[in-house]
Scaffold this active site. Structure first.
Site, PDB file in Angstrom:
ATOM      1  N   PRO A 185      22.464 -30.249  27.896  1.00  0.00           N
ATOM      2  CA  PRO A 185      21.743 -28.973  27.769  1.00  0.00           C
ATOM      3  C   PRO A 185      22.146 -28.028  28.900  1.00  0.00           C
ATOM      4  O   PRO A 185      22.436 -28.445  30.013  1.00  0.00           O
ATOM      5  CB  PRO A 185      20.274 -29.388  27.880  1.00  0.00           C
ATOM      6  CG  PRO A 185      20.257 -30.820  27.500  1.00  0.00           C
ATOM      7  CD  PRO A 185      21.555 -31.387  27.982  1.00  0.00           C
ATOM      8  N   HIS A 186      22.183 -26.759  28.611  1.00  0.00           N
ATOM      9  CA  HIS A 186      22.624 -25.786  29.596  1.00  0.00           C
ATOM     10  C   HIS A 186      21.589 -24.689  29.768  1.00  0.00           C
ATOM     11  O   HIS A 186      20.675 -24.525  28.960  1.00  0.00           O
ATOM     12  CB  HIS A 186      23.980 -25.187  29.190  1.00  0.00           C
ATOM     13  CG  HIS A 186      23.943 -24.465  27.885  1.00  0.00           C
ATOM     14  ND1 HIS A 186      23.472 -23.196  27.740  1.00  0.00           N
ATOM     15  CD2 HIS A 186      24.317 -24.866  26.639  1.00  0.00           C
ATOM     16  CE1 HIS A 186      23.559 -22.811  26.478  1.00  0.00           C
ATOM     17  NE2 HIS A 186      24.060 -23.809  25.788  1.00  0.00           N
ATOM     18  N   SER A 187      21.769 -23.938  30.838  1.00  0.00           N
ATOM     19  CA  SER A 187      20.963 -22.760  31.122  1.00  0.00           C
ATOM     20  C   SER A 187      19.482 -23.104  31.100  1.00  0.00           C
ATOM     21  O   SER A 187      19.027 -23.984  31.836  1.00  0.00           O
ATOM     22  CB  SER A 187      21.298 -21.663  30.113  1.00  0.00           C
ATOM     23  OG  SER A 187      20.674 -20.455  30.483  1.00  0.00           O
ATOM     24  N   ARG A 189      17.789 -24.531  28.728  1.00  0.00           N
ATOM     25  CA  ARG A 189      17.424 -25.622  27.832  1.00  0.00           C
ATOM     26  C   ARG A 189      16.934 -26.836  28.635  1.00  0.00           C
ATOM     27  O   ARG A 189      17.287 -27.012  29.789  1.00  0.00           O
ATOM     28  CB  ARG A 189      18.620 -26.025  26.972  1.00  0.00           C
ATOM     29  CG  ARG A 189      19.180 -24.903  26.121  1.00  0.00           C
ATOM     30  CD  ARG A 189      18.145 -24.417  25.102  1.00  0.00           C
ATOM     31  NE  ARG A 189      18.730 -23.512  24.124  1.00  0.00           N
ATOM     32  CZ  ARG A 189      18.681 -22.198  24.208  1.00  0.00           C
ATOM     33  NH1 ARG A 189      18.092 -21.622  25.245  1.00  0.00           N
ATOM     34  NH2 ARG A 189      19.220 -21.439  23.277  1.00  0.00           N
TER      35      ARG A 189
END
Length: 214
Positions: A185-187, A189
């Protein structure tokens, strides 16, 4: 700073100031003057704790380092909070929240795929460093209650930030998995499946967004 009660201005009418300073008393002292140093010495004599967030060595240069504080009150609890503490190769460097976040690795945890870390856009460690100071004060007071001894807690805010990386450091140490990697997951998330919806979503209008965290 706003919000204000009405058209009047000043610290007594600002919602932001009063939110952070409920039931506190404040005094401003110019420690470059002899009278101010006399007043501070009197305050220290009748205080349990001296807590400060200056760059390393500032209070010492003003004549109120730990040894001087102990002369004024032998069992004083002194908690200092600067970027790297008062000892070590980085002690002379000055920091503030976003710099601490970058150097302790928190900034690395935020960003989009194939982009440089974006940072958090918020001086998180300015506030969290203060919370760590509060914990340090309480523990030092418990120690004094048990032993009669005061102490100097030389807090390095960068180390306090590093302490927030427990799961990430464990995952790297045990599994060799970095915090940001392809497929993770990025940012904004979350890695936790039950946290849904969790993100920043486009809303009606031009460049309008809504943040939802469940």
């Amino acid at each position: 700073m706003p919000p204000f009660v009405d058209e009047r201005r000043g610290v007594d009418f600002g919602g932001g100031f009063n939110n952070h300073n409920v039931e506190k008393y404040g005094i401003a002292l110019n420690l470059r003057t002899e009278r101010a140093r006399e007043l501070l010495a009197e305050i220290v004599k009748r205080s349990d704790v001296v807590a400060e967030n200056f760059a390393a060595g500032v209070l010492e240069r003003w004549g109120f380092g730990y040894e001087r504080l102990r002369e004024l009150r032998p069992d004083i609890v002194y908690v200092s909070n600067c970027g790297f503490g008062h000892r070590g190769p980085y002690a002379s460097f000055k920091t503030w929240g976003p710099i601490v976040q970058a150097l302790c690795g928190l900034t690395f945890t935020s960003g989009l795929p194939d982009r440089e870390p974006a940072g958090w856009g918020y001086s998180y460690m300015d506030h969290t460093g203060g919370m760590v100071m509060a914990i340090a004060i309480l523990l030092a007071l418990i120690h004094r209650e048990r032993t009669g001894e005061g102490q100097w807690v030389d807090l390095a805010c960068t180390e306090a930030g590093l302490a927030l990386h427990g799961p990430a450091i464990l995952d790297w140490t045990v599994n060799g998995r970095p915090m940001r990697r392809p497929g993770s997951p990025h940012s904004n998330r979350s890695e936790s499946p039950p946290m849904a919806p969790h993100g920043i979503y486009p809303a009606r209008g031009e460049d309008e967004w809504v943040a939802i965290a469940c």
